[in-house]
Write a protein that holds these residues in place. Structure first.
Motif, mmCIF file in Angstrom:
data_model
loop_
_atom_site.group_PDB
_atom_site.id
_atom_site.type_symbol
_atom_site.label_atom_id
_atom_site.label_comp_id
_atom_site.label_asym_id
_atom_site.label_seq_id
_atom_site.Cartn_x
_atom_site.Cartn_y
_atom_site.Cartn_z
ATOM 1 N N GLU A 1 -13.125 42.140 22.355
ATOM 2 C CA GLU A 1 -12.059 41.495 23.109
ATOM 3 C C GLU A 1 -12.200 41.693 24.616
ATOM 4 O OE1 GLU A 1 -7.185 41.877 23.394
ATOM 5 O OE2 GLU A 1 -8.211 42.361 21.512
ATOM 6 N N ASN B 1 -7.722 34.424 14.442
ATOM 7 C CA ASN B 1 -8.139 35.761 14.005
ATOM 8 C C ASN B 1 -8.520 35.695 12.528
ATOM 9 O OD1 ASN B 1 -8.587 38.516 13.952
ATOM 10 N ND2 ASN B 1 -6.417 39.056 13.839
ATOM 11 N N GLY C 1 -9.410 46.701 16.552
ATOM 12 C CA GLY C 1 -9.754 45.974 17.751
ATOM 13 C C GLY C 1 -10.888 46.664 18.485
ATOM 14 N N VAL D 1 -7.111 38.328 20.186
ATOM 15 C CA VAL D 1 -7.674 38.546 18.842
ATOM 16 C C VAL D 1 -8.436 37.332 18.338
ATOM 17 C CG1 VAL D 1 -5.861 40.180 18.219
ATOM 18 C CG2 VAL D 1 -5.565 37.762 17.681
ATOM 19 N N LYS E 1 -11.359 34.762 17.804
ATOM 20 C CA LYS E 1 -12.785 35.062 17.719
ATOM 21 C C LYS E 1 -13.644 33.987 18.383
ATOM 22 C CE LYS E 1 -12.044 38.894 15.456
ATOM 23 N NZ LYS E 1 -10.588 38.944 15.412
ATOM 24 N N ASP F 1 -13.960 37.911 23.168
ATOM 25 C CA ASP F 1 -12.885 37.314 22.373
ATOM 26 C C ASP F 1 -11.627 37.194 23.234
ATOM 27 O OD1 ASP F 1 -14.524 37.305 20.140
ATOM 28 O OD2 ASP F 1 -13.773 39.228 19.385
#
Length: 577
Positions: free
Chosen positions: A211, A150, A159, A230, A232, A227
């Protein structure tokens, strides 16, 4: 202190010294899986004593770093080797965000060119690999290729759910302690800020689609392009991004002389990019003398899915996908059924039916075992969330039977740390199956401050005995597998129809045959096992390699068979003499 590496421009892919050749055959290996943070902290702690142990571990600290070190693994190499294990699969050792206290698993990488200082240093990892090689052992690193930690935020540092079309704007690089650093200030990023190497500090190298909303129920687009929590997602379709990741992991092979990679969350990664990565790593390894570098993937699915990745796979008609060729995959289909078969809750015919399918799918049935890393416990426990095989088990012989099955059936067997000490897990999160083997606040069996490296434990001893037999018998490693019919009276034979049985099978290599029998019941059994008349005719004698019994094959109306007296949950491995 070694120079900090910040850019691919600093990398030298020339091996640091003499390269350890790969094993000629990975089926010769017995893998020990561990989490660095949960294995050993390189300190002294009193041994576990069930009567006097301090119980009541702090659940609030279950996800926190417990203090495990790479040096702790090094000092326990003989403990692992004496169990019979010859390869160690370690969790990702790479640097995660330093302000993050619940990334002890290592899958949220912040710096792909550094070892997490909480685990140790590059020199510590080199020492571990060197010491393992001196003992004839090998080291496999767990790696992540499709996402970083993250390390940056979306606008507003909130988020965002997966976006069906288009991208979200890039917000800011995440500094230590969650400082927000604008994307045009990358020159201000320190060692604990953003992401490294510097080549990954490009917002356009990330998909930025938010996400994944439901990991267990989403389409291919969301699963591959979203994602992972969290973490990436990297745009591996961009050749520049894929080249960075390839070079980072080539560097680690050159730097520490590791022997294989386990690739995390393969189904969340583009098959084409994964294929290119695997081929590049395999070619580099060959170029420096590692001609059988092990690359295996985590693919949670059925045999139909797994077969796309192994055994000379071909593109799926109509899909246009180029699937990567792995050395092996984790055998989730076996994991999903084996526990209940060993515990007598499920019909063992499921194991037999799968073996029959293998005979038709693979051109060379005896080669099937090289493609599967078999296991009964792991750090996720997808089939039985947050419980190990040992949960609710009061007989250590059942765990020995489970690992014994892995050691005597087709596949490359793998044991998860702590199983040999009777760890059971059980709790509200995956941290409950990630107990520490040393002291700390989250020890096995609800303990604090004690260690579990007991070579006298009955499960450890039982596994070690079977592993020793496997190491000496080629048929148990490379042979074909055939399940055997059984009979209680020596006349009426058939395959078991429920879990209250003797589970029997043969491993056959050329003219050599070994018969394995497991009593799955907590009571004596005296079953007849029907054998192949060409390999095991009447009159031949069979010796139990786990004991001192010698049995004689007799002629029955159905054919040659041997009567095997088994104590409760006992295992025999029978070889002609």
């Amino acid at each position: 202190m070694a120079e900090r590496l910040t850019s691919l421009q600093q990398l030298d892919f020339k091996p640091r010294g003499k390269v350890q050749p790969s094993p000629a055959e990975w089926r010769d290996q017995f893998i020990y899986q561990l989490l660095i943070d949960r294995f050993d902290d390189n300190k002294e702690h009193p041994p576990y004593d069930a009567k006097n142990a301090k119980h009541g571990r702090d659940e609030k600290k279950s996800g926190c770093f417990q203090g495990g070190k790479i040096k702790g693994i090094t000092r326990r190499l003989d403990y692992i080797k004496n169990l019979g294990c010859t390869t160690i699969w370690i969790s990702p050792p790479f640097k995660n965000r330093q302000e993050c206290q619940d990334a002890c698993h290592g899958y949220g990488i912040q710096d792909f060119l550094a070892i997490d200082p909480r685990f140790g240093s590059t020199e510590d990892l080199r020492e571990l690999v060197d010491e393992a090689h001196k003992r004839g052992m090998f080291i496999v690193l767990d790696i992540v290729i499709q996402h970083t930690g993250n390390n940056w935020s979306y606008p507003g540092d909130k988020g965002n759910p997966f976006k069906e079309d288009g991208q979200y704007p890039f917000g800011a690089w995440r500094g230590r302690d969650n400082r927000q650093i604008p994307p045009d200030k990358t020159k201000d990023l320190g060692p604990d800020d953003g992401v490294w190497p510097v080549e990954l500090q490009n917002p356009d190298f990330y998909k930025r689609r938010g996400e994944i909303r439901n990991l267990l129920d989403c389409g291919d687009d969301e699963r591959i392009n979203g994602d992972f929590f969290v973490f990436k997602d990297l745009d591996l379709k961009n050749p520049a991004v894929l080249d960075i990741i390839i070079k980072c992991y080539k560097f680690w092979i050159s730097a520490v002389d590791c022997d294989g990679f386990r690739i995390d969350t393969v189904t969340n990664t583009e098959p084409e990019a994964t294929a290119i990565f695997c081929n590049a790593i395999r070619e580099y390894a060959r170029s420096i003398g590692k001609h059988n570098f092990l690359i295996y993937g985590e693919i949670v699915g059925s045999d139909d899915l797994l077969q796309k990745y192994i055994g000379g796979n071909i593109p799926v008609p109509g899909e246009g996908k180029r699937f990567p060729m792995f050395s092996a995959v984790l055998d989730f289909p076996l994991y999903f059924v084996l526990e209940e078969v060993i515990k007598g809750f499920r019909n063992p015919e499921e194991l037999r039916n799968r073996a029959e399918k293998f005979r038709w799918f693979y051109r060379d049935y005896s080669e099937v075992g090289q493609y599967f890393i078999t296991f009964v416990d792991n750090h996720d426990q997808i089939a039985r969330p947050y419980k190990r095989f040992g949960y609710g088990v009061d007989d250590p012989r059942q765990a020995v039977l489970a690992i014994g099955y892995l050691l005597t059936s087709m596949g490359i067997p793998c044991i998860y740390y702590g199983t040999e000490q009777g760890f059971d897990g059980g709790g509200k999160s995956d941290q409950c199956i990630r107990e520490t083997m040393f002291g700390g606040t989250w020890g096995g069996h609800d303990t604090t401050g004690v260690q579990f490296f007991n070579p006298e434990h009955p499960i450890y001893q039982g596994i070690a005995r079977i592993a020793k037999v496997r190491a000496a018998e080629a048929a148990l490693k490379y042979g074909r597998e055939y399940f055997r019919q059984i009979s209680g009276n020596g006349k009426d034979f058939g395959y078991p129809i429920d879990g209250n049985c003797t589970l029997a099978y043969s491993r056959v290599l050329d003219i050599h045959s070994i018969v394995v029998a497991l009593n799955l019941q907590a009571a004596d059994r005296n079953d007849w096992i029907l054998l192949d008349p060409n390999l095991n005719p009447a009159g031949k004698k069979l010796k139990n390699l786990l004991g001192d019994q010698t049995l004689t094959i007799e002629q029955t109306p159905a054919g040659p068979a041997v009567k095997i007296p088994l104590k409760p949950r006992e295992m025999m491995i029978l070889k002609p003499v």
